[in-house]
Structure formats: C-alpha cells, structure tokens
Design an enzyme around this catalytic site. Sequence first.
Site, mmCIF file in Angstrom:
data_model
loop_
_atom_site.group_PDB
_atom_site.id
_atom_site.type_symbol
_atom_site.label_atom_id
_atom_site.label_comp_id
_atom_site.label_asym_id
_atom_site.label_seq_id
_atom_site.Cartn_x
_atom_site.Cartn_y
_atom_site.Cartn_z
ATOM 1 N N HIS A 113 7.517 -10.452 15.305
ATOM 2 C CA HIS A 113 7.751 -9.009 15.409
ATOM 3 C C HIS A 113 9.156 -8.762 15.954
ATOM 4 C CE1 HIS A 113 7.204 -4.816 16.416
ATOM 5 N NE2 HIS A 113 6.010 -4.824 15.874
ATOM 6 N N ASP B 228 4.693 -4.134 4.154
ATOM 7 C CA ASP B 228 4.707 -2.668 4.217
ATOM 8 C C ASP B 228 5.594 -2.107 3.108
ATOM 9 O OD1 ASP B 228 3.030 -2.578 6.387
ATOM 10 O OD2 ASP B 228 4.622 -2.314 7.869
ATOM 11 N N VAL B 229 5.308 -0.883 2.677
ATOM 12 C CA VAL B 229 6.047 -0.280 1.573
ATOM 13 C C VAL B 229 7.279 0.492 2.028
ATOM 14 C CG1 VAL B 229 4.785 1.929 1.541
ATOM 15 C CG2 VAL B 229 5.765 1.008 -0.588
ATOM 16 N N GLU C 35 -2.802 -4.851 12.881
ATOM 17 C CA GLU C 35 -1.879 -5.794 13.517
ATOM 18 C C GLU C 35 -2.523 -6.490 14.712
ATOM 19 O OE1 GLU C 35 2.578 -5.145 13.874
ATOM 20 O OE2 GLU C 35 1.940 -4.758 15.943
ATOM 21 N N TYR D 98 3.383 8.049 0.897
ATOM 22 C CA TYR D 98 4.117 6.778 0.964
ATOM 23 C C TYR D 98 4.557 6.299 -0.416
ATOM 24 C CZ TYR D 98 3.684 5.870 5.946
ATOM 25 O OH TYR D 98 3.815 5.935 7.309
ATOM 26 N N PHE E 145 0.842 -1.190 0.000
ATOM 27 C CA PHE E 145 0.000 0.000 0.000
ATOM 28 C C PHE E 145 0.880 1.245 0.000
ATOM 29 C CE2 PHE E 145 -2.939 -3.202 1.065
ATOM 30 C CZ PHE E 145 -4.204 -2.739 0.756
ATOM 31 N N ALA E 146 0.710 2.080 -1.032
ATOM 32 C CA ALA E 146 1.451 3.343 -1.147
ATOM 33 C C ALA E 146 0.426 4.469 -1.238
ATOM 34 C CB ALA E 146 2.359 3.314 -2.364
#
Length: 327
Positions: A207, A185-186, A277, A100, A95-96
């Site tokens: 994590h 994540d981007v 999350e 981002y 996702f951008a």
Amino acid sequence: MFICDLTQDLNSGRQRYSKAKTLSFGWESFICLQLPPYFLLLQCDSKENFLFHRRSDVLMMTPWFAPIVWEGTYNSEILNEQFRRRNVTVGLTVFAIKKYTVFLNKFLETAETYFMVGHRVNYYIFTDRPEEVPKVPLKEGRNVVVLQVQNYPRWQEISMRRMELINSFSQQRFINEVSYLVCVDVDMRFNDQVGVEILSNLFGTLHPHFYAAERQSFTYERRPASQAYVPRDEGDFYYAGGFFGGTVMEVYKLTKKCHEAMMVDKAKGIEAIWQDESYLNKYFVYYKPTKILSPEYLWDDDLGRPEILKKIRFLALPKNHAAIRNK
C-alpha cells in the site's frame, strides 16, 4: 533504507539465515537476509553481469523467500520470452459501477499502451451500465469482455461484492479462458510498463501509504469480533486492495475465503474497517503471497514522488469522491 549485504559464500548465507529466525515482521524491523546473489537476483545471459539486477536501497525479498518487485531487480526480456513460450493469457478484472464508468476510457487506453505488452489479455469489465463501456481500439489477441452486474446503494457494499463476483466468475468462466488474473481499481491509469514480472501463484501490492511504516501503524481490522481481525503482534506488510492477483485457482481460493468471512461478519452486523481490503490483508497474513509488488504498481501523486520510486507504473486519477460514489 534497507541495504542488502550480499555475500558470495553459501555457508555464510545459511548461517546468517539461521540467526535471522527471530526477526520481527514490521517493515522497519526487517533484516535483509544475507544470501548469495544468485538466491536474490534473476541471472541474465552470459554476456551480462547478473549483479546489475539488484537494488541496495530497498528490500528485495521477504523472510519467506517471496521476491519484492522493484525497477532494476529483473530482466524483462528473459521473463517475456519465458511467458510467451507458455502461451499465457492474462485476465484483467475491473469494476465500473455507476458513475465509475467515466474512468474506463483512460483505463483501457493506457492499458493498451502499458499492460502486458506483447501478450494476450482479456479485459473483464464488471458494470451495471454496459452501454457506457467505450470502444477502445485493441491490439491483436486482446479483448474486452463486459460482464453485467447489479449495483448497490452504498459504495461500501459495491466494494465488498467484488470478492464474491470474482470468485463466482473464476469458477464459471475465468478458469477456462485465462492463466492468471490481475484484479485492480478502475479509477487509475497505467503510467509505465506493467508486464509479466508481476505474475506469480499469488501476489499482492504494498500500500502506498504504508510501504515504509511500522506494523503498529497498519490499519488492519482490530475488532476481535470481525473475521478480518488481525492481532497487533501479527502481520508482515499492509497490502492495497486495488492491485492483487495470481493464478485463477489461487485467486478463486482467496476470494472464496474473503467472501465467506464477509458473510459471517454481515450476519453479525459487522463491516470491516476497509471493506474488502481488510479481508485481503487478513488472508495474506496467513496465506503468504509468493510475490509482492512495490508501490511502483499502485501510487497516488498526492504522496509526492519519493526517490526510492524509479518508476510510477499505475497511478490514481484525481477525482471528487463525493460526486462519484453512491451516484
């Protein structure tokens, strides 16, 4: 550190497993089940000693027999050949949204160097600014697919909407185009090989802040009123929201369950402590992943470089959150 005392006796291994039924599920209290090597390790060809593919300093398997992937625990040549025979295509979702998009160039360039090398890949880029998606040279069999979506005023809302959008496109499109989905994540870069060793029906990633922590330290949603609530005496690991995946059908089921839970909470004016999350972690408590990735697959150099990490494969980029979010 966790040391696996591998035995060569199957009956002895079974006896030890029966004695391990009472183990608690915090990371610090795990018992590494003392099973024969061929239960824990990927056997190599006859010319190579299969005991080479082991680690004595890390936990390599969960109590539900899901492997934990670390450097030195698998043979990439064997795995690559098996997945090539299956003619697998992998979808990578990212996702951008808003600013981002600035991370896309580095993300795609490093993915072309390190992600699923030698395999077919569709990069699914969700963005509200399709004109800002860079033209990065791609190898044969690899494609960028731009999926235009709306943005939202708050970054928390954007984060929460990821589950909804992945779920919707899994049903409408992904199921017909790829075999597996990898959701990341981007604002990251690939730093070393990330290949088919990660693929399984359903996988999550430890994590980086909690891979060596006790369960009491996990930042699960603790409010019973929330659908993401996890009681203090439940949970195995704490998973990162920035790297999960599996077959398209399993990702569809995960994202559907998480999105539905979010909508119930939203109707009650509740937002889980760590947005998507938190719901991901709730899902993994009751629907166990079939494979777990070590923190090699999602790391932040602000945490240093502990000796246990032989490779850093997917690395957070330095950023000013205030300048990026909600802009």
